[in-house]
Every structure is written in C-alpha cells, then in structure tokens.
Design a protein around this motif. Structure first.
Motif, mmCIF file in Angstrom:
data_model
loop_
_atom_site.group_PDB
_atom_site.id
_atom_site.type_symbol
_atom_site.label_atom_id
_atom_site.label_comp_id
_atom_site.label_asym_id
_atom_site.label_seq_id
_atom_site.Cartn_x
_atom_site.Cartn_y
_atom_site.Cartn_z
ATOM 1 N N LYS A 42 -29.812 6.372 5.748
ATOM 2 C CA LYS A 42 -30.135 7.626 6.424
ATOM 3 C C LYS A 42 -30.779 8.631 5.466
ATOM 4 O O LYS A 42 -30.726 8.489 4.243
ATOM 5 C CB LYS A 42 -28.869 8.231 7.033
ATOM 6 N N SER A 43 -31.355 9.661 6.040
ATOM 7 C CA SER A 43 -31.996 10.711 5.240
ATOM 8 C C SER A 43 -30.950 11.548 4.512
ATOM 9 O O SER A 43 -29.763 11.567 4.888
ATOM 10 C CB SER A 43 -32.829 11.626 6.143
ATOM 11 N N ASP A 44 -31.395 12.269 3.489
ATOM 12 C CA ASP A 44 -30.487 13.152 2.758
ATOM 13 C C ASP A 44 -29.915 14.227 3.673
ATOM 14 O O ASP A 44 -28.743 14.611 3.546
ATOM 15 C CB ASP A 44 -31.220 13.811 1.580
ATOM 16 N N ASP A 45 -30.725 14.728 4.592
ATOM 17 C CA ASP A 45 -30.244 15.755 5.516
ATOM 18 C C ASP A 45 -29.111 15.223 6.395
ATOM 19 O O ASP A 45 -28.132 15.927 6.672
ATOM 20 C CB ASP A 45 -31.389 16.254 6.406
ATOM 21 N N PHE A 46 -29.246 13.975 6.843
ATOM 22 C CA PHE A 46 -28.189 13.372 7.657
ATOM 23 C C PHE A 46 -26.888 13.297 6.852
ATOM 24 O O PHE A 46 -25.809 13.630 7.368
ATOM 25 C CB PHE A 46 -28.601 11.971 8.110
ATOM 26 N N ILE A 47 -26.991 12.860 5.602
ATOM 27 C CA ILE A 47 -25.802 12.744 4.751
ATOM 28 C C ILE A 47 -25.162 14.113 4.547
ATOM 29 O O ILE A 47 -23.945 14.282 4.681
ATOM 30 C CB ILE A 47 -26.163 12.119 3.392
ATOM 31 N N LEU A 48 -25.966 15.102 4.233
ATOM 32 C CA LEU A 48 -25.449 16.452 4.010
ATOM 33 C C LEU A 48 -24.729 16.991 5.232
ATOM 34 O O LEU A 48 -23.621 17.517 5.145
ATOM 35 C CB LEU A 48 -26.591 17.399 3.641
ATOM 36 N N ASN A 49 -25.349 16.854 6.379
ATOM 37 C CA ASN A 49 -24.813 17.468 7.587
ATOM 38 C C ASN A 49 -23.627 16.722 8.184
ATOM 39 O O ASN A 49 -22.905 17.275 9.023
ATOM 40 C CB ASN A 49 -25.914 17.590 8.631
ATOM 41 N N ASN A 50 -23.413 15.489 7.770
ATOM 42 C CA ASN A 50 -22.322 14.706 8.336
ATOM 43 C C ASN A 50 -21.188 14.392 7.362
ATOM 44 O O ASN A 50 -20.108 13.988 7.797
ATOM 45 C CB ASN A 50 -22.868 13.390 8.913
ATOM 46 N N PHE A 51 -21.413 14.592 6.074
ATOM 47 C CA PHE A 51 -20.391 14.203 5.103
ATOM 48 C C PHE A 51 -20.034 15.302 4.113
ATOM 49 O O PHE A 51 -19.315 15.056 3.155
ATOM 50 C CB PHE A 51 -20.829 12.944 4.342
ATOM 51 N N SER A 52 -20.504 16.501 4.341
ATOM 52 C CA SER A 52 -20.189 17.619 3.461
ATOM 53 C C SER A 52 -19.505 18.730 4.240
ATOM 54 O O SER A 52 -19.832 18.974 5.402
ATOM 55 C CB SER A 52 -21.466 18.160 2.807
ATOM 56 N N THR A 53 -18.571 19.406 3.568
ATOM 57 C CA THR A 53 -17.944 20.584 4.177
ATOM 58 C C THR A 53 -18.810 21.825 3.987
ATOM 59 O O THR A 53 -18.550 22.856 4.589
ATOM 60 C CB THR A 53 -16.564 20.845 3.541
ATOM 61 N N SER A 54 -19.846 21.721 3.136
ATOM 62 C CA SER A 54 -20.710 22.873 2.852
ATOM 63 C C SER A 54 -22.138 22.384 2.604
ATOM 64 O O SER A 54 -22.642 22.445 1.486
ATOM 65 C CB SER A 54 -20.201 23.621 1.616
#
Length: 286
Positions: A225-237
């Motif tokens: 997946k894209s970096d944005d997908f990872i950020l938005n689904n696996f980060s609290t911030s």
C-alpha cells in the motif's frame, strides 16, 4: 503509595495535565527548559543503547558497554525515565499504552529497584516525557493513566519532570506537532536527560524473551500500500509521524509475512534470543 511532587503527595490525581501544571508551576517551568534545550543528535552506535516502542532497558552507571540510553519517534507515545540514586541505575521505557500491561510496567520498576526491591527508603525519580495536544486526546489519556499507575504501586516515586501536553506542542499550518520526539540519558553524567534520538544489566546481554503474534493474511496487501494508507490506518498521529514511519511499518509486515509462526521460526524450543554488544556498537548473537 502516592507519587510525590516536590514534598506533596498527589493522593488525588487531577483530571487534566493543565490542572497539574497549574497546581505545580515548577513542573511546567522545568518542562519548558527541557524542550528548549539543544537537540542532541546521536549518529554513531558506539556506547549507545536504543530503545524502541514497547521496550525498556535498565542500566547501571558502572556499565562499560554503554554511556547513553535513549529512544525517539514518540508522538502520542511517552518516554518514561526512572532513576534509582541508591543503586546508581536508570530505566528508560518507550510506552504506547497501559492497557493490559500492568505486569510489564511493574516489572520495569522492580528491575530498576534492584537490591532494594520493594523496601526503597529513597524514592525513585520519575520523569515522563512525550505526547502532545493531539486531536484525539490520546496523549493526555496516557499521561494520566501512567500517573495513576505509579500512584497505585507500593513504591515511592518523586515526579522530577513532566514534559507533556501543551508544553510539548507547537502548531504549524493549523496542525499540532510534538516538539520533543525523543530523549537520551547519559548514564555516566548523573543521568542527565536531553532531547534526542533491552539490555539486561545483570547478565550483560540484550535479551528478547519468546513472544507470539497473530499473522494476518492482509499483511501481504498492506506491505504494497501507499505511505498515506499506512499513515492513516496504522498511526495514532498520522499528520506528525517521522518520514520513515511508513517504511518501517512495511518492514514489520514483511518480517511477519516471512515469520508467521515466531515460536517455530524465531524462538525455537521456546528459547530467548540473546545478544552481546561489540566495541563497535553492533549486536552479536550468542
């Protein structure tokens, strides 16, 4: 046993971090000094012990293998430092939650108590750093959860530093960001804490005890997946994570994909993994 702030036990915890700063302004003043201190860039591995999320380490000032112990990449996570002056030891932890982790959090306290065990006549010095004014208030919840946890233990604590919340927050383009993402402790210089970037002190080895995790078939898809997908689904911030967050999460997925059953491929015969540090700062497997 209530945590001491100055000479005053906090028998009843305030409901917000701002109430704590209002009641104890010296804590806010000390926190401001810390976030305004020069950032220490640690770019060489020699003598450095790095703690990642969900880990802690206990070191003694006489340890010849290390001079600095620290961690970074904390957004809503918190960095906890416990100093035992009587044993001349320090514990550094990178904590993302207190949920179902009471035993582990208590274990790190007893590890740094050492020979004193539960009969500590002198309080452990407690510093809590990290977290910021995030939109979901996850940081403040963790701050108060940690204070509540330490307040319930039958151990004396002196709260020396509380660098969290508004003190550790800056705003840019309408988004709140942490000021201090990491901290380092110099174990040979009176345990001085600086803004910056699990070792078993009695055995002189880094020990990873056997643990299991749940493999999910979707991980192969997530790793692409894209970096944005990872950020938005696996980060609290997601808005304030370091640039390498997505890359490292994908590396985690790949590791689990290649090791879906860690008790078979990694911790064979239910044995811990042990490593010793080399003079060059590398870890050598025993």
């Amino acid at each position: 046993m209530p945590v001491l702030i100055g000479s005053e036990p906090i028998s009843q915890l305030p409901e917000t971090v701002e109430e704590i700063y209002k009641s104890f302004p010296f804590l806010e003043a000390e926190a401001l000094k810390l976030v305004q201190s020069p950032l220490r860039v640690i770019d060489k591995p020699e003598g450095v012990l790095y703690i990642t999320q969900k880990e802690y380490a206990v070191l003694h000032s006489s340890d010849e293998n290390f001079s600095i112990v620290g961690t970074d990449d904390a957004t809503t996570c918190h960095i906890v430092v416990l100093v035992n002056r009587e044993e001349s030891s320090v514990c550094v932890a990178h904590i993302d939650s207190t949920d179902d982790l009471e035993d582990e959090l208590a274990r790190m306290v007893f590890d740094v108590l050492g020979q004193q065990n539960m009969k500590n006549d002198f309080p452990l010095e407690l510093s809590i750093m990290g977290g910021y004014c995030d939109e979901m208030r996850k940081s403040e919840v963790l701050t108060l959860d940690l204070l509540h946890f330490y307040n319930q233990l039958p151990v004396k604590f002196q709260l020396k530093s509380l660098c969290v919340g508004s003190v550790n927050t800056r705003s840019s383009n309408g988004i709140n960001w942490p000021i201090m993402y990491g901290a380092a402790v110099n174990i040979h210089s009176d345990f001085v804490i600086s803004p910056a970037k699990v070792y078993h002190s009695t055995e002189g080895v880094f020990k990873i005890s056997p643990f299991n995790y749940r493999f999910q078939s979707q991980m192969a898809e997530w790793a692409l997946k894209s970096d944005d997908f990872i950020l938005n689904n696996f980060s609290t911030s997601p808005a304030v994570e370091p640039e390498h967050f997505s890359k490292e999460m994908k590396e985690v997925f790949q590791f689990i994909i290649h090791n879906p059953f860690p008790m078979i491929s990694i911790f064979k015969f239910n044995k811990s993994l042990k490593y010793v540090p080399s003079p060059q700062g590398q870890w050598l497997k025993l």
